[in-house]
Design an enzyme around this catalytic site. Sequence first.
Site, mmCIF file in Angstrom:
data_model
loop_
_atom_site.group_PDB
_atom_site.id
_atom_site.type_symbol
_atom_site.label_atom_id
_atom_site.label_comp_id
_atom_site.label_asym_id
_atom_site.label_seq_id
_atom_site.Cartn_x
_atom_site.Cartn_y
_atom_site.Cartn_z
ATOM 1 N N GLU A 74 0.845 -1.211 0.000
ATOM 2 C CA GLU A 74 0.000 0.000 0.000
ATOM 3 C C GLU A 74 0.879 1.258 0.000
ATOM 4 O O GLU A 74 0.627 2.206 -0.747
ATOM 5 C CB GLU A 74 -0.926 -0.043 1.216
ATOM 6 C CG GLU A 74 -1.714 1.229 1.464
ATOM 7 C CD GLU A 74 -1.598 1.711 2.908
ATOM 8 O OE1 GLU A 74 -1.045 2.805 3.128
ATOM 9 O OE2 GLU A 74 -2.053 0.984 3.807
ATOM 10 N N HIS A 75 1.941 1.254 0.810
ATOM 11 C CA HIS A 75 2.882 2.388 0.833
ATOM 12 C C HIS A 75 3.574 2.559 -0.529
ATOM 13 O O HIS A 75 3.713 3.667 -1.036
ATOM 14 C CB HIS A 75 3.977 2.153 1.886
ATOM 15 C CG HIS A 75 3.595 2.536 3.278
ATOM 16 N ND1 HIS A 75 4.320 3.437 4.024
ATOM 17 C CD2 HIS A 75 2.564 2.140 4.071
ATOM 18 C CE1 HIS A 75 3.759 3.576 5.220
ATOM 19 N NE2 HIS A 75 2.701 2.792 5.287
ATOM 20 N N GLU A 145 11.266 2.726 1.978
ATOM 21 C CA GLU A 145 9.892 2.708 2.481
ATOM 22 C C GLU A 145 9.694 1.663 3.569
ATOM 23 O O GLU A 145 8.788 1.794 4.388
ATOM 24 C CB GLU A 145 8.895 2.508 1.327
ATOM 25 C CG GLU A 145 7.486 2.960 1.638
ATOM 26 C CD GLU A 145 7.351 4.419 2.093
ATOM 27 O OE1 GLU A 145 6.398 4.709 2.841
ATOM 28 O OE2 GLU A 145 8.199 5.262 1.723
#
Length: 972
Positions: A74-75, A145
């Site tokens: 999702e990130h 991330e």
Amino acid sequence: MAVGKETPAEEVVALDLIKPRNDTRNYKRIILPNSLQVLLISDPDTDKCAASMNVGVGSFSDPEGLEGLAHFLEHMLFYASEKYPLEDSYSTYISEHGGRTNAYTSSEHTNYFFDVNADCFEEALDRFAQFFIKPLMSADATTREIKAVDSENQKNLLSDAWRINQLQKHLSAEGHPYHKFSTGNWDTLEVRPKARGVDTRDELLKFYKENYSANIMNLVVYAKESLDKIESSVLGKFQEIRNINRNQLRFPGHPCSSEHLQVIVKTVPIKTGHKLRVTWPVTPGIHHYMEGPSRYLGHLIGHEGEGSLFYILKKLGWANSLSAGESDWTVDFSFFKVVIDLSDAGHANVEHIIGLLFKYISLLQQSGVCKWIFDELSAICEMTFHYQDKTPPIDYVVKCSSNMQLYPLKDWLVGSSLPSNFAPGVIQSMLNELTPNNVRIFWESTNFEGHTQLTEPWYGTAYAVEKITSSIIQEWMDKAPEEHLHLPSPNVFIPTDLSIKNVQEKQVNLPVMLRKSLYSRLWYKPDTTFSTPKAYVKLDFYCPFSGNSPEANVLTDISTRLLMDYLNEYAYDAQVAGLYYAISHTDNGFQVTLTGYSHKLKILLETVIEKITTFEVKPDRFYVIKELVAKQYENFKFQQPYQQAMYYCSLLLKDQSWPWNDELEVLSVLQPEDLTRLYPQILSRTFIECYAAGNIESKEAELMIQHVENVLFKGSKPLSQALFPSQHLANRIVNLEKGINYCYTKEGLNPSDDNSALLHYIQVHQDDFKLNIKLQLVALIAKQPAFHQLRSVEQLGYITVLMQRNDSGIRGVQFIIQSTLKGPKHIESRVQAFLKTFESKLYEMPDDEFKSNVNALIEMKLEKHKNLREESGYFWREIQDGTLKFDRKEYEVAELKQLTKAEVIQFFDQYIKAGAPQKKTLSVQVYATTHSTEKTPDDGECNMVDIDDVFSFKRSKPLYGSFKGGIGHVKL
């Protein structure tokens, strides 16, 4: 329960959608050739357009040994795509065009969403579509991330809500995905996979390829154009999403087997206090959403009126709050939870409390399912649905796309909010599941420290488990106090008059001063926009004696809480029926706010005023509230470090504010007689600033305020008198010195918290149209580059924001960053470095990009209010600050249209630029123990002045003048 797919490219005009009566939007459902199901919404009146994609895969699908992979993906989708390869360009585009974007991962789906100014929607939607067509997930971005996911998890480690949630999951069947840790961290996404020879990026790409399929996605697009135009746009942009005909994943079976039931789990929270969570696995209510079994049972078990479980627990001094209802549900399993916030006395009587809860459940069994209660609930739900406030499009699309996965077409807008089939058997069936044989009890208390043997692995929560039998619970029921538990009476607050008042002032688009006396001032704004039978009334009691010492401040706070406490059983029904009230403590007194259906608002207001004027201190309730307030002060040290930094910043800037530790110290010795003595003094001198808006006639508003004046100021023995002119004081803000960088450094209050935080505040000016727009434009242009550089590239921390600040009309900008990796001095140096690199971005900005940013800000300013509450909040801010510029938007838009790039650069050079001669800066640094030895970087800013003592600093500084200087003397 998901809607069956139809042949490719089939269109269904969604005429059979259940819509609110006042909903003028047009809807259409289409299915693209790739089986993507889409709901199109056309709203010609909207200023913002929005979209949400709900993907039918979530953290339950995380591969073994890669906990948090779905959340990590999702990130990653935000970074870049083949079509738009520049990193973070999607978020930058949205931000620069007045929008916002976000996503969340739940157990069985992941939802991505954004909104943006209407004229930029086409390109924004195309950029969004690329998430699901050809995203780029570079190796470099992947590593960076993972750090962001880890930082997000670090932020949650000392949060009781996250800890108890994971403990409940931990105490479930290991083979069920509910048992998993779903956030992910550096360990699960980097260290452990690497040790096994697993490449996380390869797994990420594989997870995307195997799970992200058009046939398990639901898209909602909300736009200004006609349905045909939106359809054409969607078809062109989203038909390239791959469809691998992925089956919608199901996870049958309940995560709790017999070994996880009939247990009492004692656990140690971070914050001081005690909580009881009683939960039962139940059949998911979604299978019977038209019958509403969990809504019916939640309404009764969570009721707060006379005879309710909470009413009795409160009377005994055992509970501060109680909530009940279904939670943590999927299509395959669910839990019914009762959560009770306990006082110290309640903690000592938990067995009695559990006994009373089961006695109440037993009462529901004996009473049978009552048709009149269901009908009343059903009528309230129907009224709430048909007279619902319009919400921002971004919220609306998220709700609709989530509903598309769960409900048939006709109920996509409704979900389970309209129970209308009375089926006593269905309700009885769920009630039958709330038994002692089926229960899990989680009991949180700091008193359990040192009395637990087990530790939850992900958050380190200490706990102990004991088995309890139904015979033990029966014993607790038998020993529980004999109290008269009974079902609620019919709700007298349900409005029967929902007509729209015919106001004379049709042309009144801004508040007008309707009435002024020595005692009060009334601002009035009839509803000329929303056409709902709702009103908004606020009375701000300005009481000079309420805040002139820490003792007075604390006692005023306790008095407002006691008033809410006394009103609760009477006014709880009003809240159930959509009429909300609050009595809240302010810096200068207290506020009464009422909002909701206008029909019975006057009755409730008169009751609230009567309680204020006949207030008596009940010692037993005083001590319960005092204990609650003391715990809130004690728990201040467990706030996130960035929240502590925000508190210190306010303390440094606001002229009249008492530090929390002073208030905690005086609280310990306060007694009921202190409040009995002070309360009449608080009310003895007051001025009431009033605002009445919505479905209310001007005469009605005047009569309401006249009534309040009569009760307080008139009569043989008036409680209150008008203020002397000398008492009309106002919040004033410290005027920082030009060319000086003030720095206030404090150690974080919780030694166990590894996060440090920086709040870097740049004070600019006092409210002024021309300066406002320059500041707002700089903040808009800098927001996304700051996020990209400081969070995405440098990975300083998950919480990284650049935002405007407004203290009583004094404007500025602030950077707020929280980090486990770096200390606040390092973060400060990186903010300075960012400001230096941002200079060139601003100087070299092409004219068309500058114009685009100006237009985006104009669009944002011209955005219409969605509902009465939002509009009232906006106008109240003007009244509260004393600025009274109700037509500010028009003036600021006019200034924006004249603004040149050269003027903005000149403004930046003067007030914001690193080393600017006029610059006024305050850096608040909260450091974790791990960063206590951090050195100041060599490139630290010059002219840094340390603040050693908050109050010496404030006493030595000039203050800005207040806009409220003449509150009592405004001419009509």
